[in-house]
Design an enzyme around this catalytic site. Structure first.
Site, mmCIF file in Angstrom:
data_model
loop_
_atom_site.group_PDB
_atom_site.id
_atom_site.type_symbol
_atom_site.label_atom_id
_atom_site.label_comp_id
_atom_site.label_asym_id
_atom_site.label_seq_id
_atom_site.Cartn_x
_atom_site.Cartn_y
_atom_site.Cartn_z
ATOM 1 N N LYS A 114 0.838 -1.217 0.000
ATOM 2 C CA LYS A 114 0.000 0.000 0.000
ATOM 3 C C LYS A 114 0.862 1.252 0.000
ATOM 4 C CE LYS A 114 -1.570 1.587 4.017
ATOM 5 N NZ LYS A 114 -1.223 2.964 4.390
ATOM 6 N N ASN A 115 1.879 1.277 0.876
ATOM 7 C CA ASN A 115 2.678 2.494 1.040
ATOM 8 C C ASN A 115 3.643 2.738 -0.111
ATOM 9 O OD1 ASN A 115 1.262 2.962 3.311
ATOM 10 N ND2 ASN A 115 2.879 2.357 4.732
ATOM 11 N N CYS A 129 -4.249 13.019 13.000
ATOM 12 C CA CYS A 129 -4.130 11.567 12.817
ATOM 13 C C CYS A 129 -4.043 10.928 14.197
ATOM 14 C CB CYS A 129 -2.869 11.242 12.012
ATOM 15 S SG CYS A 129 -2.615 9.477 11.816
ATOM 16 N N ASP A 146 5.847 20.003 7.605
ATOM 17 C CA ASP A 146 6.809 21.118 7.504
ATOM 18 C C ASP A 146 8.009 20.759 6.633
ATOM 19 O OD1 ASP A 146 8.940 20.548 10.300
ATOM 20 O OD2 ASP A 146 7.326 19.249 9.586
ATOM 21 N N LEU A 147 8.466 19.502 6.677
ATOM 22 C CA LEU A 147 9.628 19.122 5.868
ATOM 23 C C LEU A 147 9.271 19.117 4.379
ATOM 24 C CD1 LEU A 147 10.972 16.217 8.119
ATOM 25 C CD2 LEU A 147 11.958 18.524 7.875
ATOM 26 N N ARG A 202 -8.147 -0.978 5.331
ATOM 27 C CA ARG A 202 -7.430 0.070 4.601
ATOM 28 C C ARG A 202 -6.043 -0.400 4.174
ATOM 29 N NH1 ARG A 202 -6.184 4.813 7.620
ATOM 30 N NH2 ARG A 202 -5.259 5.280 5.597
ATOM 31 N N ARG A 256 1.377 14.783 12.860
ATOM 32 C CA ARG A 256 2.033 14.444 11.590
ATOM 33 C C ARG A 256 2.141 15.693 10.729
ATOM 34 N NH1 ARG A 256 -0.241 8.838 9.318
ATOM 35 N NH2 ARG A 256 1.612 8.984 8.041
ATOM 36 N N ASP A 275 5.567 0.685 11.713
ATOM 37 C CA ASP A 275 4.306 0.035 11.331
ATOM 38 C C ASP A 275 4.229 -1.415 11.798
ATOM 39 O OD1 ASP A 275 4.084 1.764 8.108
ATOM 40 O OD2 ASP A 275 3.726 2.422 10.165
HETATM 41 C C1 EPZ Z 1 4.714 6.853 5.859
HETATM 42 O O1 EPZ Z 1 4.059 7.974 6.443
HETATM 43 C C2 EPZ Z 1 3.720 5.706 5.918
HETATM 44 N N1 EPZ Z 1 2.507 6.078 5.218
HETATM 45 C C3 EPZ Z 1 3.372 5.397 7.370
HETATM 46 O O2 EPZ Z 1 2.556 4.221 7.375
HETATM 47 C C4 EPZ Z 1 4.633 5.057 8.127
HETATM 48 O O3 EPZ Z 1 4.323 4.877 9.480
HETATM 49 C C5 EPZ Z 1 5.633 6.227 7.994
HETATM 50 O O4 EPZ Z 1 5.897 6.510 6.606
HETATM 51 C C6 EPZ Z 1 6.966 5.904 8.635
HETATM 52 O O5 EPZ Z 1 7.517 4.759 8.106
HETATM 53 C C7 EPZ Z 1 2.481 5.980 3.870
HETATM 54 O O6 EPZ Z 1 3.440 5.675 3.216
HETATM 55 C C8 EPZ Z 1 1.175 6.276 3.214
HETATM 56 P P1 EPZ Z 1 7.043 10.169 7.754
HETATM 57 P P2 EPZ Z 1 4.727 9.429 6.339
HETATM 58 O O7 EPZ Z 1 6.915 11.464 7.040
HETATM 59 O O8 EPZ Z 1 5.589 9.510 5.151
HETATM 60 C C9 EPZ Z 1 7.750 13.423 11.106
HETATM 61 C C10 EPZ Z 1 0.720 2.847 7.869
HETATM 62 O O9 EPZ Z 1 0.387 2.333 8.951
HETATM 63 N N2 EPZ Z 1 7.583 14.426 10.055
HETATM 64 O O10 EPZ Z 1 8.137 9.271 7.348
HETATM 65 O O11 EPZ Z 1 3.656 10.417 6.510
HETATM 66 C C11 EPZ Z 1 6.472 12.639 11.371
HETATM 67 O O12 EPZ Z 1 5.594 13.333 12.214
HETATM 68 C C12 EPZ Z 1 1.208 4.314 7.848
HETATM 69 O O13 EPZ Z 1 0.711 2.256 6.798
HETATM 70 C C13 EPZ Z 1 7.788 15.751 10.372
HETATM 71 O O14 EPZ Z 1 8.099 16.091 11.512
HETATM 72 O O15 EPZ Z 1 5.657 9.398 7.648
HETATM 73 C C14 EPZ Z 1 7.025 11.367 11.974
HETATM 74 O O16 EPZ Z 1 7.284 11.587 13.328
HETATM 75 C C15 EPZ Z 1 1.044 5.004 9.155
HETATM 76 N N3 EPZ Z 1 7.608 16.661 9.375
HETATM 77 C C16 EPZ Z 1 8.328 11.174 11.196
HETATM 78 O O17 EPZ Z 1 8.684 12.440 10.661
HETATM 79 C C17 EPZ Z 1 7.278 16.312 8.095
HETATM 80 O O18 EPZ Z 1 7.133 17.173 7.222
HETATM 81 C C18 EPZ Z 1 8.243 10.161 10.056
HETATM 82 O O19 EPZ Z 1 7.098 10.443 9.317
HETATM 83 C C19 EPZ Z 1 7.074 14.956 7.801
HETATM 84 C C20 EPZ Z 1 7.234 14.011 8.794
#
Ligand code: EPZ
Length: 487
Positions: A74-75, A168, A176-177, A454, A173, A362
């Site tokens: 999915k991801n 969420c 900002d990055l 989902r 989540r 995950d």
């Molecule tokens: C992806 O989410 C996955 N979702 C998530 O899976 C997964 O948990 C996550 O990566 C981490 O592996 C999809 O791919 C659709 P991140 P993503 O940006 O990309 C912080 C599931 O269960 N952050 O890597 O949104 C954030 O808050 C889902 O299938 C910032 O601070 O996650 C987190 O603490 C849930 N600022 C960390 O980085 C930003 O701009 C990693 O988040 C972006 C992220």
């Protein structure tokens, strides 16, 4: 998902069964199988299709046995769908899992003008001849991953107006990055009325650092990549995420004509090109789904083979399962077998989640379920989403002895859990509840299983094939006194 959509999406169908390996809901295919001689079986039967308010009834403490095949990830599929918007030619995506999130992404993409068609059980075709730049709140709020439409819209249209995704349950989540990266690529970034307005008339390559408080960002890296591939000049992304799903996206973008180096590392280099062309791509298998089935084998003392599970993508999990004493075999590069039916003594271990190649967040909830029935004291620390413990109160309802201290779950393993009515809160939490129910003594009822639909394709049918006593039932068949729904 709206009432009308829900009604449209789920209903019992009469299907002519394909060869026993398939398990997809294939109402799209019922009309098509007629012209594939030799595949029709004499028997016609109905398989109850997932319904929004379904519940699972599980009778636990049966060892699982058998083989399960991993679906597409999915991801990986969600950003791959978005990437298809970068070309005005057809992009074909194969091995796509049959999940509500996928159908939802297709709907958002149709909303911004793309033709998105499911041409086969697991094959979709995207043709984005013309696009509009606006992704509305009422769609984006339903699925966070739709934020990764920003990159392709910036690359293709040089502008995007996309709703902020909203809250969420697994914790804050922010994006900002993502926005910092777009601004680094020369975009004007403003937030008005809950929408991100991105003006990319002066888009250009740049040196970017995408590391955040919790390390790299998977969708953030994907978003910036999808803008950079059509940005004049060179973009260097430091602290890029190197999740297998990000690598899969790079492979599709390359197949579409993008120029990307450093794939699989934390340093990506992109040479912008004028335009991208069509391509065909096969989605990688889902390492989180594979990991969930491996833990299901371990927690039930079973013998489960997971085909399509790439050991290289699961290294951190396999390392931890071996460390806690679970017998693991790798009969083939993309196949892993749990032999928890063999005499072995499992022991408590500590786990810290981290971005890939660290232990996947995950799989954290599922690991909590396993440690809840493993003798000894284990500490599971969540470094990616520090508040991601919605599963804990529900595991405690099954008798688990877990205390939350900041970003850590301190688990005193017990010899057994007892079945109970529990409520799913998010995708991976619901997977943990199913695993705990499979190990528990007695009957459990799991509500709001739409969360699990989902991200897991018909997990109830596939667990049943492994010998689990699990049933999907309409919510109204749950004894009223067990119903945890408010009101
Ligand atoms: C992806 O989410 C996955 N979702 C998530 O899976 C997964 O948990 C996550 O990566 C981490 O592996 C999809 O791919 C659709 P991140 P993503 O940006 O990309 C912080 C599931 O269960 N952050 O890597 O949104 C954030 O808050 C889902 O299938 C910032 O601070 O996650 C987190 O603490 C849930 N600022 C960390 O980085 C930003 O701009 C990693 O988040 C972006 C992220």
């Amino acid at each position: 998902m709206s009432g009308a959509m829900a009604k449209a999406a789920v209903r019992p169908v009469a299907i002519k069964a394909d060869p026993p390996t398939t398990h997809r809901s294939d109402d799209w295919k019922a009309t098509r199988t007629s012209h594939r001689p030799g595949f029709l079986l004499p028997v016609v039967f109905t398989v109850p299709q997932p319904h929004l308010m379904d519940v699972f009834r599980v009778n636990g403490s049966r060892p699982l046995r058998g083989t399960v095949h991993t679906s597409g990830a999915k991801n990986a599929a969600l950003p791959l769908f978005a990437a298809a918007l970068l070309s005005d030619e057809t992009v074909t995506i194969e091995n796509v899992p049959d999940l509500s999130d996928i159908r939802f992404m297709a709907e958002i993409m149709r909303h911004i003008g793309a033709d998105v068609e499911r041409s086969d059980a697991d094959t979709w075709k995207v043709h984005a001849r013309k696009l509009t730049n606006h992704a509305p709140y009422e769609l984006v709020r339903k699925m966070r991953a739709s934020v990764c439409l920003m990159g392709p819209l910036i690359g293709r249209l040089r502008s995007a107006v996309v709703s902020l995704p909203g809250g969420c349950v697994i914790g804050p989540r922010p994006i900002d990055l993502h926005l910092k990266g777009f601004s680094g690529l020369g975009c004007g970034v403003s937030i008005e009325g809950g929408y991100v307005h991105l003006d990319a008339r002066h888009l250009h390559g740049a040196d970017l650092f995408l590391g955040g408080r919790h390390g790299s960002t998977a969708l953030g890296t994907a978003n910036i990549l999808m803008a950079a591939v059509l940005a004049p000049g060179t973009t260097r992304i430091e602290s890029a995420a190197c999740e297998p799903e990000v690598v899969d996206l790079c492979r599709l973008l390359r197949a579409m004509g993008a120029r990307i180096d450093g794939i699989g590392s934390h340093a990506l280099v992109v040479e912008g090109v004028e335009r991208l062309h069509g391509a065909t791509h096969r989605v990688i298998s889902d390492r989180i789904e594979a990991g969930t089935f491996l833990i299901a084998g371990a927690i039930t003392g079973g013998d489960v083979t997971v085909e399509g599970a790439r050991a290289s993508d699961l290294a951190a999990l396999l390392d931890k399962l071996r460390e806690c004493g679970v017998p693991i075999e790798s009969p083939a590069p993309d196949c892993v077998r749990v032999r928890a039916d063999r005499p072995h003594s499992r022991k408590a271990i500590d786990v810290i989640t981290m971005p890939h190649p660290g232990f996947a967040t995950d799989l954290q909830a599922q690991m909590c379920a396993l440690m809840a029935v493993t003798p000894g004291l284990s500490i599971i620390t969540e470094k990616v989403f520090p508040n991601r413990f919605m599963h804990v109160p529900e595991l405690q309802r099954m008798g688990a002895d877990i205390a939350i201290e900041g970003p850590s779950a301190i688990i005193k393993g017990l010899s057994r859990l007892s079945g109970a009515p529990v409520m799913a809160s998010d995708l991976r939490a619901s997977a943990a509840l199913v695993l705990a129910a499979l190990a528990a003594h007695g009957e459990s009822w799991i509500q709001r299983v739409y969360h699990i639909d989902r991200g897991y394709e018909r997990i109830d049918l596939r667990l049943k094939r492994l010998g689990a006593a699990i049933e999907r039932l309409p919510a109204d068949q749950m004894p009223k006194h067990l119903d945890g729904e408010p009101g």
